[in-house]
Design a protein around this motif. Sequence first.
Motif, PDB file in Angstrom:
ATOM      1  N   GLY A  84     -23.927  24.365 -20.285  1.00 36.17           N
ATOM      2  CA  GLY A  84     -24.625  23.108 -20.069  1.00 36.17           C
ATOM      3  C   GLY A  84     -24.308  22.461 -18.740  1.00 36.17           C
ATOM      4  O   GLY A  84     -25.058  21.601 -18.270  1.00 36.17           O
ATOM      5  N   LEU A  85     -23.195  22.864 -18.115  1.00 36.39           N
ATOM      6  CA  LEU A  85     -22.825  22.289 -16.822  1.00 36.39           C
ATOM      7  C   LEU A  85     -23.154  23.220 -15.663  1.00 36.39           C
ATOM      8  O   LEU A  85     -23.190  22.795 -14.514  1.00 36.39           O
ATOM      9  CB  LEU A  85     -21.326  21.961 -16.787  1.00 36.39           C
ATOM     10  N   TYR A  86     -23.403  24.489 -15.971  1.00 36.43           N
ATOM     11  CA  TYR A  86     -23.620  25.457 -14.900  1.00 36.43           C
ATOM     12  C   TYR A  86     -24.679  26.452 -15.343  1.00 36.43           C
ATOM     13  O   TYR A  86     -24.700  26.886 -16.496  1.00 36.43           O
ATOM     14  CB  TYR A  86     -22.312  26.190 -14.571  1.00 36.43           C
ATOM     15  N   ASP A  87     -25.576  26.801 -14.453  1.00 43.37           N
ATOM     16  CA  ASP A  87     -26.652  27.740 -14.740  1.00 43.37           C
ATOM     17  C   ASP A  87     -26.114  29.164 -14.644  1.00 43.37           C
ATOM     18  O   ASP A  87     -25.854  29.677 -13.553  1.00 43.37           O
ATOM     19  CB  ASP A  87     -27.794  27.522 -13.741  1.00 43.37           C
ATOM     20  N   PHE A  88     -25.954  29.828 -15.794  1.00 42.63           N
ATOM     21  CA  PHE A  88     -25.414  31.184 -15.814  1.00 42.63           C
ATOM     22  C   PHE A  88     -26.259  32.160 -14.995  1.00 42.63           C
ATOM     23  O   PHE A  88     -25.752  33.169 -14.502  1.00 42.63           O
ATOM     24  CB  PHE A  88     -25.318  31.695 -17.252  1.00 42.63           C
ATOM     25  N   ALA A  89     -27.565  31.869 -14.861  1.00 43.15           N
ATOM     26  CA  ALA A  89     -28.440  32.780 -14.121  1.00 43.15           C
ATOM     27  C   ALA A  89     -28.006  32.937 -12.672  1.00 43.15           C
ATOM     28  O   ALA A  89     -28.280  33.958 -12.039  1.00 43.15           O
ATOM     29  CB  ALA A  89     -29.880  32.274 -14.177  1.00 43.15           C
ATOM     30  N   LEU A  90     -27.301  31.941 -12.139  1.00 41.06           N
ATOM     31  CA  LEU A  90     -26.861  31.993 -10.745  1.00 41.06           C
ATOM     32  C   LEU A  90     -25.760  33.025 -10.523  1.00 41.06           C
ATOM     33  O   LEU A  90     -25.524  33.448  -9.387  1.00 41.06           O
ATOM     34  CB  LEU A  90     -26.376  30.614 -10.294  1.00 41.06           C
ATOM     35  N   ILE A  91     -25.070  33.418 -11.600  1.00 38.42           N
ATOM     36  CA  ILE A  91     -23.920  34.318 -11.449  1.00 38.42           C
ATOM     37  C   ILE A  91     -24.011  35.532 -12.365  1.00 38.42           C
ATOM     38  O   ILE A  91     -23.013  36.215 -12.580  1.00 38.42           O
ATOM     39  CB  ILE A  91     -22.597  33.568 -11.721  1.00 38.42           C
ATOM     40  N   SER A  92     -25.206  35.830 -12.884  1.00 41.42           N
ATOM     41  CA  SER A  92     -25.332  36.872 -13.901  1.00 41.42           C
ATOM     42  C   SER A  92     -25.714  38.237 -13.347  1.00 41.42           C
ATOM     43  O   SER A  92     -25.911  39.181 -14.105  1.00 41.42           O
ATOM     44  CB  SER A  92     -26.355  36.443 -14.959  1.00 41.42           C
ATOM     45  N   PHE A  93     -25.816  38.386 -12.039  1.00 44.34           N
ATOM     46  CA  PHE A  93     -26.211  39.657 -11.444  1.00 44.34           C
ATOM     47  C   PHE A  93     -25.111  40.702 -11.635  1.00 44.34           C
ATOM     48  O   PHE A  93     -23.930  40.430 -11.397  1.00 44.34           O
ATOM     49  CB  PHE A  93     -26.481  39.480  -9.945  1.00 44.34           C
ATOM     50  N   ASP A  94     -25.501  41.918 -12.040  1.00 44.07           N
ATOM     51  CA  ASP A  94     -24.486  42.958 -12.194  1.00 44.07           C
ATOM     52  C   ASP A  94     -24.173  43.587 -10.838  1.00 44.07           C
ATOM     53  O   ASP A  94     -24.827  43.303  -9.830  1.00 44.07           O
ATOM     54  CB  ASP A  94     -24.896  43.988 -13.235  1.00 44.07           C
ATOM     55  N   PRO A 213     -11.566   8.794 -14.122  1.00 50.38           N
ATOM     56  CA  PRO A 213     -11.586   9.307 -15.505  1.00 50.38           C
ATOM     57  C   PRO A 213     -12.979   9.677 -15.999  1.00 50.38           C
ATOM     58  O   PRO A 213     -13.111  10.505 -16.908  1.00 50.38           O
ATOM     59  CB  PRO A 213     -10.995   8.155 -16.319  1.00 50.38           C
ATOM     60  N   ASP A 214     -14.010   9.073 -15.429  1.00 52.01           N
ATOM     61  CA  ASP A 214     -15.379   9.354 -15.857  1.00 52.01           C
ATOM     62  C   ASP A 214     -16.095  10.339 -14.930  1.00 52.01           C
ATOM     63  O   ASP A 214     -17.297  10.588 -15.102  1.00 52.01           O
ATOM     64  CB  ASP A 214     -16.189   8.054 -15.934  1.00 52.01           C
ATOM     65  N   GLU A 215     -15.379  10.910 -13.961  1.00 52.59           N
ATOM     66  CA  GLU A 215     -15.985  11.831 -13.010  1.00 52.59           C
ATOM     67  C   GLU A 215     -15.720  13.269 -13.426  1.00 52.59           C
ATOM     68  O   GLU A 215     -14.632  13.605 -13.894  1.00 52.59           O
ATOM     69  CB  GLU A 215     -15.461  11.565 -11.602  1.00 52.59           C
ATOM     70  N   ASN A 216     -16.716  14.115 -13.235  1.00 54.78           N
ATOM     71  CA  ASN A 216     -16.656  15.508 -13.649  1.00 54.78           C
ATOM     72  C   ASN A 216     -16.350  16.400 -12.451  1.00 54.78           C
ATOM     73  O   ASN A 216     -17.023  16.308 -11.419  1.00 54.78           O
ATOM     74  CB  ASN A 216     -17.996  15.894 -14.288  1.00 54.78           C
ATOM     75  N   ILE A 217     -15.370  17.279 -12.591  1.00 58.95           N
ATOM     76  CA  ILE A 217     -14.940  18.098 -11.460  1.00 58.95           C
ATOM     77  C   ILE A 217     -16.032  19.066 -11.017  1.00 58.95           C
ATOM     78  O   ILE A 217     -16.185  19.339  -9.818  1.00 58.95           O
ATOM     79  CB  ILE A 217     -13.630  18.856 -11.805  1.00 58.95           C
ATOM     80  N   VAL A 218     -16.828  19.576 -11.960  1.00 61.65           N
ATOM     81  CA  VAL A 218     -17.904  20.495 -11.585  1.00 61.65           C
ATOM     82  C   VAL A 218     -18.966  19.758 -10.763  1.00 61.65           C
ATOM     83  O   VAL A 218     -19.441  20.257  -9.739  1.00 61.65           O
ATOM     84  CB  VAL A 218     -18.533  21.145 -12.830  1.00 61.65           C
ATOM     85  N   GLU A 219     -19.324  18.561 -11.219  1.00 62.67           N
ATOM     86  CA  GLU A 219     -20.320  17.781 -10.477  1.00 62.67           C
ATOM     87  C   GLU A 219     -19.793  17.387  -9.100  1.00 62.67           C
ATOM     88  O   GLU A 219     -20.540  17.391  -8.117  1.00 62.67           O
ATOM     89  CB  GLU A 219     -20.706  16.548 -11.285  1.00 62.67           C
ATOM     90  N   ASP A 220     -18.514  17.062  -9.005  1.00 62.28           N
ATOM     91  CA  ASP A 220     -17.938  16.736  -7.697  1.00 62.28           C
ATOM     92  C   ASP A 220     -17.994  17.949  -6.779  1.00 62.28           C
ATOM     93  O   ASP A 220     -18.295  17.833  -5.585  1.00 62.28           O
ATOM     94  CB  ASP A 220     -16.493  16.266  -7.872  1.00 62.28           C
ATOM     95  N   CYS A 221     -17.721  19.124  -7.341  1.00 61.66           N
ATOM     96  CA  CYS A 221     -17.757  20.363  -6.569  1.00 61.66           C
ATOM     97  C   CYS A 221     -19.159  20.636  -6.024  1.00 61.66           C
ATOM     98  O   CYS A 221     -19.319  21.011  -4.859  1.00 61.66           O
ATOM     99  CB  CYS A 221     -17.314  21.526  -7.458  1.00 61.66           C
ATOM    100  N   LEU A 222     -20.177  20.427  -6.852  1.00 62.87           N
ATOM    101  CA  LEU A 222     -21.537  20.823  -6.500  1.00 62.87           C
ATOM    102  C   LEU A 222     -22.352  19.750  -5.781  1.00 62.87           C
ATOM    103  O   LEU A 222     -23.389  20.052  -5.193  1.00 62.87           O
ATOM    104  CB  LEU A 222     -22.289  21.259  -7.763  1.00 62.87           C
ATOM    105  N   PHE A 223     -21.870  18.486  -5.835  1.00 67.50           N
ATOM    106  CA  PHE A 223     -22.678  17.406  -5.261  1.00 67.50           C
ATOM    107  C   PHE A 223     -21.883  16.393  -4.429  1.00 67.50           C
ATOM    108  O   PHE A 223     -22.465  15.669  -3.636  1.00 67.50           O
ATOM    109  CB  PHE A 223     -23.412  16.635  -6.375  1.00 67.50           C
ATOM    110  N   GLY A 224     -20.565  16.314  -4.614  1.00 67.07           N
ATOM    111  CA  GLY A 224     -19.813  15.205  -4.051  1.00 67.07           C
ATOM    112  C   GLY A 224     -18.845  15.509  -2.936  1.00 67.07           C
ATOM    113  O   GLY A 224     -18.015  14.663  -2.577  1.00 67.07           O
ATOM    114  N   ARG A 225     -18.941  16.679  -2.337  1.00 67.60           N
ATOM    115  CA  ARG A 225     -18.014  16.994  -1.243  1.00 67.60           C
ATOM    116  C   ARG A 225     -18.339  16.155  -0.006  1.00 67.60           C
ATOM    117  O   ARG A 225     -19.460  15.677   0.167  1.00 67.60           O
ATOM    118  CB  ARG A 225     -18.077  18.479  -0.902  1.00 67.60           C
ATOM    119  N   ARG A 226     -17.336  16.036   0.845  1.00 71.63           N
ATOM    120  CA  ARG A 226     -17.511  15.259   2.073  1.00 71.63           C
ATOM    121  C   ARG A 226     -17.332  16.162   3.292  1.00 71.63           C
ATOM    122  O   ARG A 226     -16.785  17.266   3.198  1.00 71.63           O
ATOM    123  CB  ARG A 226     -16.503  14.109   2.122  1.00 71.63           C
ATOM    124  N   LEU A 227     -17.809  15.660   4.419  1.00 64.60           N
ATOM    125  CA  LEU A 227     -17.598  16.370   5.680  1.00 64.60           C
ATOM    126  C   LEU A 227     -16.110  16.504   5.964  1.00 64.60           C
ATOM    127  O   LEU A 227     -15.327  15.607   5.624  1.00 64.60           O
ATOM    128  CB  LEU A 227     -18.265  15.613   6.824  1.00 64.60           C
TER     129      LEU A 227
END
Length: 281
Positions: A84-94, A213-227
């Motif tokens: 639900g947090l990550y699209d498996f299709a992005l990493i499912s290639f054999d 406490p209400d922030e999600n590490i996956v969402e920070d990884c995929l959307f919240g990085r800084r320069l």
Amino acid sequence: MPHDNLVMYNATVRSLPLAEQCRVAALTGCTALTLTPNDYLTLLNSGITTREMRTIASDHGVKLTHLDMIARWHPKWEPTHHRGLYDFALISFDIDDFLRMTDALQCSSFTAIGTHAPEPIDLPEMIDHFGALCERAAKEGLRVDLEFVPFWGVNTLECAWQVVNGANAANGGIMFDIWHYRRSHSSDDLLRTIPGSKIHSVQLNDGKAELGPDENIVEDCLFGRRLPCDGDFKVREIVAILREIGGLNNVGPEIFSTELDQMPADAIASVVRESMNRALA
């Protein structure tokens, strides 16, 4: 910018068409651009041939050198803890499909990740599977960069180094992402002991010191990085260690950011070039 062979990691320019991605790469001094398997297939489905992709890049003085990323080199690859947090299709290639893509694009390297749940791993088994991946890649003339990600199974620099060192493959090394390094609370002392030649690639970015406490590490990884140098990660200190050990290899920005996603190409190039200059000064 005081560095040769800079790489534009695709996430930084993910909102742009391929030609604009290549133009931004050139404007920031990068000679290479990475792609994901999903990006590649999307471009193919849009009617752009592989030859045309390489030509578009070449017209901007850029090469498509690296495919990012493969997860199915280990039988327990599914990140079941993140449904639900990550699209498996992005990493499912054999492996077969993935290597066909690297061959078509004429890549020289790729990223491997361990996406299983972050629990105690069978290290000898992990080493064996990574060694087998490196052996398979070596037959194709490919370098393998193992990336540690704090919310997945290979989740720290220590774990990645145990796997890479244990496999002892000439073409096996580490993908070093500063966001992952800081978020995993990996050790500067350990980093200083790793041969710089085994840090195959370095991804520059930044972030705030701690998540709320209400922030999600996956969402920070995929959307919240800084320069790089715009956050709390003390990027230049990490760069200094990497420079000291000879580990500043294939360096470039990887900035998953909704702010960058909303900016035009020239603006992305300007802010990324300026931040890279600060990080690598």
